[in-house]
Scaffold this motif. Structure first.
Motif, PDB file in Angstrom:
ATOM      1  N   LEU A 165      -1.787 -16.335  -2.217  1.00  0.00           N
ATOM      2  CA  LEU A 165      -0.955 -16.616  -1.044  1.00  0.00           C
ATOM      3  C   LEU A 165      -1.391 -17.913  -0.353  1.00  0.00           C
TER       4      LEU A 165
ATOM      5  N   ASN B  70       4.537 -11.107   4.825  1.00  0.00           N
ATOM      6  CA  ASN B  70       4.284  -9.657   4.840  1.00  0.00           C
ATOM      7  C   ASN B  70       2.974  -9.325   4.134  1.00  0.00           C
TER       8      ASN B  70
ATOM      9  N   LYS C 256      -5.860 -15.520   9.696  1.00  0.00           N
ATOM     10  CA  LYS C 256      -6.248 -14.346   8.916  1.00  0.00           C
ATOM     11  C   LYS C 256      -6.224 -14.655   7.417  1.00  0.00           C
ATOM     12  N   LEU C 257      -5.127 -15.261   6.947  1.00  0.00           N
ATOM     13  CA  LEU C 257      -5.002 -15.529   5.507  1.00  0.00           C
ATOM     14  C   LEU C 257      -6.121 -16.437   5.011  1.00  0.00           C
TER      15      LEU C 257
ATOM     16  N   ARG D 252      -5.098 -12.800  -1.781  1.00  0.00           N
ATOM     17  CA  ARG D 252      -5.354 -13.778  -0.718  1.00  0.00           C
ATOM     18  C   ARG D 252      -5.335 -15.195  -1.288  1.00  0.00           C
TER      19      ARG D 252
ATOM     20  N   ASN E 125       0.352  -7.532  12.514  1.00  0.00           N
ATOM     21  CA  ASN E 125       0.093  -6.869  11.223  1.00  0.00           C
ATOM     22  C   ASN E 125       1.044  -5.688  11.027  1.00  0.00           C
TER      23      ASN E 125
ATOM     24  N   SER F  48       0.812  -1.225   0.000  1.00  0.00           N
ATOM     25  CA  SER F  48       0.000   0.000   0.000  1.00  0.00           C
ATOM     26  C   SER F  48       0.840   1.268   0.000  1.00  0.00           C
TER      27      SER F  48
ATOM     28  N   SER G  51      -0.549   1.901   5.767  1.00  0.00           N
ATOM     29  CA  SER G  51      -0.216   2.679   4.564  1.00  0.00           C
ATOM     30  C   SER G  51      -1.418   2.918   3.665  1.00  0.00           C
ATOM     31  N   ALA G  52      -2.378   2.011   3.716  1.00  0.00           N
ATOM     32  CA  ALA G  52      -3.535   2.139   2.831  1.00  0.00           C
ATOM     33  C   ALA G  52      -4.442   3.292   3.248  1.00  0.00           C
TER      34      ALA G  52
ATOM     35  N   LEU H 265       4.857  -6.514  10.451  1.00  0.00           N
ATOM     36  CA  LEU H 265       5.282  -6.896   9.103  1.00  0.00           C
ATOM     37  C   LEU H 265       5.107  -5.750   8.119  1.00  0.00           C
TER      38      LEU H 265
ATOM     39  N   SER I 253       0.542 -11.366   3.384  1.00  0.00           N
ATOM     40  CA  SER I 253      -0.614 -12.017   4.031  1.00  0.00           C
ATOM     41  C   SER I 253      -1.223 -11.098   5.080  1.00  0.00           C
ATOM     42  N   LEU I 254      -0.361 -10.478   5.893  1.00  0.00           N
ATOM     43  CA  LEU I 254      -0.901  -9.639   6.965  1.00  0.00           C
ATOM     44  C   LEU I 254      -1.320  -8.275   6.451  1.00  0.00           C
ATOM     45  N   GLU I 255      -0.639  -7.783   5.423  1.00  0.00           N
ATOM     46  CA  GLU I 255      -1.025  -6.457   4.933  1.00  0.00           C
ATOM     47  C   GLU I 255      -2.252  -6.521   4.022  1.00  0.00           C
TER      48      GLU I 255
ATOM     49  N   SER J 257      -4.304  -9.576   2.911  1.00  0.00           N
ATOM     50  CA  SER J 257      -5.258 -10.676   2.657  1.00  0.00           C
ATOM     51  C   SER J 257      -6.694 -10.225   2.853  1.00  0.00           C
ATOM     52  N   ASN J 258      -6.928  -9.172   3.636  1.00  0.00           N
ATOM     53  CA  ASN J 258      -8.295  -8.650   3.753  1.00  0.00           C
ATOM     54  C   ASN J 258      -8.648  -7.649   2.658  1.00  0.00           C
ATOM     55  N   GLN J 259      -7.644  -7.276   1.846  1.00  0.00           N
ATOM     56  CA  GLN J 259      -7.869  -6.185   0.891  1.00  0.00           C
ATOM     57  C   GLN J 259      -8.204  -6.672  -0.513  1.00  0.00           C
TER      58      GLN J 259
ATOM     59  N   THR K 199     -14.624 -11.110   8.692  1.00  0.00           N
ATOM     60  CA  THR K 199     -13.271 -11.572   8.361  1.00  0.00           C
ATOM     61  C   THR K 199     -12.382 -11.556   9.602  1.00  0.00           C
TER      62      THR K 199
END
Lengths: 208, 208
Positions: free
Chosen positions: A136, A120, B184-185, A133, B120, A25, B25-26, B123, A122-124, A126-128, B112
């Protein structure tokens, strides 16, 4: 390795380096093109979106890493010869040693531990984005299968006591990702040194 | 819990919710203010920068989580009464159970799994800002100390065989972060169910 010779390859290389160092991002297409040394207008000729570039970066990184993991887990040394690790647990140990050495080499090169690109993202992300997702998930599924196969071999030899190779492999990969997170946070690859002992414990290894 | 009544508290609450769901960052200041329902101009009256807000969010989140961890690891139930877990390993098990229940509740609420805010941000941001990196290190250091204290009690009782409580606690927290990453993933809190068995294995527990 040949030099990248066209704009598309330069964009891919710049994206890979920037996503690994700074995540997704925080980056814009303009900055990626600047780092690649190509005009911004050319980006969309090669990639439909920043997300499309991220998927290409992830695919290329995984192609490289899968090749390495395949080599290590089949007991082949970096020089292509037998690594002297025919036994399954020796090959698994080698995976952690080379992971630690790889993170250390990156730290030596750029001053900071960059961690695992897949963890990296996955945590930044995977919800976006569902596309990232899904990709990965496929990669971590494949990592788990590769580790599970070696654990299965170790089970057949009676070297480990776990009942479910896949479940055990998930825990081993999770431990790897967790320790890599701390290596990155503390900028200290020494955080990776307990990996092998922890792996033996998680597997209920006879030698543990 | 009282309603947030002023712009500063509204910004903090919006920041917490947005950083947890979408990372750092998003997000832009304008979007955070819009979610908070306050004019953008008021942001800098309360926070010097987005980074300053992130630090405030991290501090507030950790104050809440530390209170919970302290309660759980000292064997107090959610109702304030004795949780029936006076033994050290029972209290540690409770920590994983409540972590899994907490992630599950978030998933039920917003659709989610959001994972661990600290993991989060570790990373996404630890290479980007030293202030956030330092704060996250302090938090994980504190988590490790809390877990190490319980492991130390278990060692004194002879319930576990590890020699170094702090080193063992690091591995337990790393396993937690790694499994939360996969929860999460894969958007699946079932990924957290091996945590307790893995913890017993990592501690060399007699019961394992």
């Amino acid at each position: 390795m040949g030099r990248t010779s066209d704009a598309g390859e330069k964009i891919l290389a710049a994206g890979r380096s920037l996503f690994e160092a700074r995540g997704y991002s925080a980056l814009g297409v303009a900055e990626i093109c600047k780092a690649a040394g190509v005009p911004k207008g050319s980006f969309y000729y090669f990639y439909a979106s920043k997300e499309a570039l991220a998927l290409a970066v992830v695919d290329e990184h995984w192609a490289d890493q899968r090749r390495e993991w395949t080599r290590i887990l089949s007991g082949v040394g970096k020089d292509g010869g037998d690594a002297g690790g025919a036994q399954p647990l020796d090959r698994l140990r080698k995976l952690f040693e080379e992971t630690e050495a790889g993170q250390h080499a990156v730290q030596q090169g750029c001053g900071t531990v960059l961690g695992c690109l897949f963890g990296n993202l996955s945590l930044e992300m995977s919800n976006q984005t569902e596309a990232v997702r899904a990709r990965l998930q496929e990669i971590f599924d494949a990592q788990v299968e590769m580790v599970a196969a070696v654990i299965g071999e170790a089970r057949e030899r009676g070297d480990v006591t776990v009942n479910d190779s896949r479940e055990a492999a998930r825990s081993v990969v999770a431990q790897l990702e967790g320790q890599v997170m701390f290596a990155k946070l503390y900028n200290n690859t020494g955080r990776l040194s307990p990996l092998w002992g922890n792996c033996l414990a998680l597997l209920g290894a006879r030698a543990a």
